[in-house]
Scaffold this active site. Structure first.
Site, mmCIF file in Angstrom:
data_model
loop_
_atom_site.group_PDB
_atom_site.id
_atom_site.type_symbol
_atom_site.label_atom_id
_atom_site.label_comp_id
_atom_site.label_asym_id
_atom_site.label_seq_id
_atom_site.Cartn_x
_atom_site.Cartn_y
_atom_site.Cartn_z
ATOM 1 N N GLU A 170 -0.445 11.095 12.158
ATOM 2 C CA GLU A 170 -1.677 11.021 11.688
ATOM 3 C C GLU A 170 -2.700 10.247 12.640
ATOM 4 O OE1 GLU A 170 -1.437 8.506 8.077
ATOM 5 O OE2 GLU A 170 -0.020 9.831 7.068
ATOM 6 N N GLU A 202 6.778 15.492 3.888
ATOM 7 C CA GLU A 202 6.243 14.425 2.861
ATOM 8 C C GLU A 202 5.901 15.453 1.459
ATOM 9 O OE1 GLU A 202 3.601 11.348 4.182
ATOM 10 O OE2 GLU A 202 4.739 11.388 6.250
HETATM 11 O O1 G3I Z 1 6.714 -4.367 1.086
HETATM 12 C C1 G3I Z 1 5.458 -5.073 0.428
HETATM 13 C C2 G3I Z 1 5.710 -6.090 -0.846
HETATM 14 O O2 G3I Z 1 6.056 -7.134 -0.019
HETATM 15 C C3 G3I Z 1 4.419 -6.738 -1.493
HETATM 16 O O3 G3I Z 1 4.829 -7.561 -2.334
HETATM 17 C C4 G3I Z 1 3.696 -5.466 -2.064
HETATM 18 C C5 G3I Z 1 2.557 -5.744 -2.772
HETATM 19 O O4 G3I Z 1 1.481 -4.474 -2.786
HETATM 20 O O5 G3I Z 1 3.548 -4.530 -1.131
HETATM 21 C C6 G3I Z 1 4.558 -3.847 -0.256
HETATM 22 O O6 G3I Z 1 4.286 -3.099 0.662
HETATM 23 C C7 G3I Z 1 3.966 -1.765 0.184
HETATM 24 C C8 G3I Z 1 4.722 -0.767 0.713
HETATM 25 O O7 G3I Z 1 4.180 0.548 0.430
HETATM 26 C C9 G3I Z 1 6.303 -0.814 0.232
HETATM 27 O O8 G3I Z 1 6.194 -0.635 -1.060
HETATM 28 C C10 G3I Z 1 2.468 -1.515 0.594
HETATM 29 O O9 G3I Z 1 1.565 -2.553 -0.246
HETATM 30 C C11 G3I Z 1 2.042 -0.264 0.467
HETATM 31 O O10 G3I Z 1 0.633 0.055 0.876
HETATM 32 C C12 G3I Z 1 2.915 1.029 1.122
HETATM 33 O O11 G3I Z 1 2.635 2.071 0.697
HETATM 34 C C13 G3I Z 1 3.111 3.028 1.299
HETATM 35 C C14 G3I Z 1 1.954 3.909 2.436
HETATM 36 O O12 G3I Z 1 2.894 4.802 3.050
HETATM 37 C C15 G3I Z 1 1.786 2.726 3.447
HETATM 38 O O13 G3I Z 1 0.442 3.154 4.005
HETATM 39 C C16 G3I Z 1 3.971 4.014 0.455
HETATM 40 O O14 G3I Z 1 4.848 3.357 -0.209
HETATM 41 C C17 G3I Z 1 4.278 5.372 1.301
HETATM 42 O O15 G3I Z 1 4.649 6.254 0.425
HETATM 43 C C18 G3I Z 1 3.279 5.805 2.244
HETATM 44 O O16 G3I Z 1 3.825 6.781 2.743
HETATM 45 C C19 G3I Z 1 2.922 7.520 3.877
HETATM 46 C C20 G3I Z 1 3.860 8.039 5.097
HETATM 47 O O17 G3I Z 1 4.453 6.929 5.687
HETATM 48 C C21 G3I Z 1 2.582 8.813 5.882
HETATM 49 N N1 G3I Z 1 2.209 9.735 5.389
HETATM 50 C C22 G3I Z 1 1.399 9.585 4.068
HETATM 51 C C23 G3I Z 1 2.387 8.830 3.125
HETATM 52 C C24 G3I Z 1 1.672 8.520 1.741
HETATM 53 O O18 G3I Z 1 0.437 7.869 1.974
#
Ligand code: G3I
Length: 430
Positions: free
Chosen positions: A202, A333
């Protein structure tokens, strides 16, 4: 695989299986030559079969196993002659109640978050591989290919990467060194277990005339360019080059990918191609990852929204254009939101609150999945891997981000049962 008196060589059969199959045939006949065999996507090798003596045996070399020999209920087995079928897993799904579905229907895996920089190197030099290793080993022990996601990304990269140990902002040289160290250490850790890496993710966005990121409303789009991330601000496009160089050196056998969304937009794709071509000339890249977070239909009211261009034809075009450059193409994805992008995700009056999808949504989602998979199969020679961003609807990022709006974008519902979309993509003659 031996089927009565016929041998069918399938794309993902290993040389061991082939040798075994041929070994079972005895007696002499004219010696055969060599066969080119690809073992589970890792490498291609020539197998000398001249010592195998074959009599009264008809050998048919063909791309597919005839329909009458197997009735498949497993998704990845149904697609064995087309491409690998993957799923994103998280720290629970690979070993909780989703595990049975995962093993039954998928032959490739990717960690949804556990291989991102924050997870693997939360502070400098402090590499944490435990969780990712457990997931990768589970996938490998189930015979799956593993994609690595992601080495360098503007998101989920810890703040320390951008800070100088002496205070203030890190220099360009320090950022490049940190990228090299991270990429090298991570790829060496997973060498021989991760066959393909999203090296950079990205890095491209659209800008208006005032150089503001336009997001997904293309109404004021003036140009496409590199994302103005901290990585770019400090290290410019060299951060991309350095990541790919370090990756190639760390594991020359791994396939290296640039991964991004909205490749169906001509302008975005053309900008991506402008730097991917340079990487290709230096033999630093093998393929592109097309994310494919899709919607149940293109935007129909907000026509300046990027998703207005999200058609099967446009996706087919992007696949063909990249493949024509000699690049592997992975759909990295895939999921299909039940919502369109005509309204914002926090408009609660539009939320679908049923636990199960109603008939109308089931049918529309199934039709959209079918259209895309018909097209993917038409282009099977160009696509090597189609990976879903999750296993079942009870665990999808789309129900968390950005508003908590419930979504149902995958093939399996919240009861872990196949939806009509699953039947729709299984229903074809091979
Ligand atoms: O691990 C922490 C946890 O400790 C905390 O308590 C919790 C509170 O919000 O957050 C947790 O982290 C989260 C993480 O996912 C793991 O669950 C983050 O907040 C959350 O922002 C994160 O989101 C991920 C996102 O990427 C990050 O930008 C999504 O699960 C994941 O599906 C998404 O995947 C991305 C690809 O990597 C790239 N392309 C787009 C795709 C969708 O956005």
């Amino acid at each position: 695989m031996v089927t009565s008196e016929r041998i069918f060589l399938c794309r993902d059969e290993s040389s061991a299986l082939l040798s075994d199959a041929l070994h079972k045939s005895t007696h002499s006949q004219d010696a055969m030559d060599q066969l080119k065999v690809t073992k589970k996507g890792f490498y291609t090798k020539l197998v000398d079969i001249s010592s195998y003596k074959i009599e009264n045996l008809s050998i048919t070399l063909q791309d597919s196993i005839p329909e009458d020999t197997v009735h498949e209920t497993s998704l990845h087995k149904k697609y064995r002659n087309y491409f690998h079928i993957g799923a994103a897993i998280d720290g629970n799904s690979y070993r909780d109640s989703h595990a049975a579905l995962w093993k039954e229907h998928f032959n490739a895996a990717v960690c949804e978050n556990e291989m991102k920089w924050t997870a693997l190197q939360p502070s400098e030099g402090n590499f944490q591989f435990g969780q990712a290793n457990a997931m990768v080993n589970a996938a490998r022990s189930n015979g799956m290919l593993v994609r690595g996601h992601v080495l360098v990304w503007f998101d989920q990269t810890p703040d320390w990467v951008f800070q100088s140990p002496y205070g203030g902002q890190a220099s360009k040289q320090l950022i490049l060194e940190r990228i090299r160290t991270h990429v090298t250490r991570v790829m060496q850790e997973f060498k021989d277990r991760v066959y393909a890496w999203d090296v950079v993710n990205e890095a491209v966005v659209g800008y208006d005339a005032n150089n503001q990121d336009v997001g997904e409303d293309l109404g004021t789009l003036a140009r496409w360019g590199y994302r103005n991330s901290k990585l770019y601000q400090i290290a410019g496009e060299d951060h991309i080059l350095e990541a790919f160089k370090a990756a190639r050196e760390a594991d020359p056998d791994a396939k290296l990918f640039y991964n991004d969304f909205w490749n169906y937009l001509d302008g975005k794709r053309e900008f991506i191609i402008s730097f991917v071509k340079k990487l290709k000339e230096q033999e630093l890249i093998d393929g592109v990852g097309l994310q494919c977070h899709l919607n149940i239909s293109p935007a129909k009211e907000k026509l300046s929204n990027q998703s207005a261009y999200q058609t099967v034809d446009n996706l087919e075009k992007e696949i063909k254009v990249y493949a024509a450059l000699g690049l592997d193409v992975h759909i990295t994805e895939l999921d299909i939101s039940i919502y369109t992008r005509d309204y914002t995700s926090d408009d609660q009056s539009r939320w679908y609150m049923g636990y199960d999808l109603n008939e109308d949504y089931q049918n529309r989602l199934a039709a959209r999945y079918k259209d895309f998979f018909d097209m993917f199969r038409r282009n099977a020679g160009k696509i090597q891997n189609v990976t879903f961003w999750g296993i079942a609807d009870d665990n999808t990022w789309l129900s968390e981000f950005p508003s908590g709006r419930p979504d149902h974008p995958l093939l399996f519902d919240k009861h872990l049962k196949p939806k009509r979309a699953f039947d729709a993509i299984m229903n074809f003659d091979r």
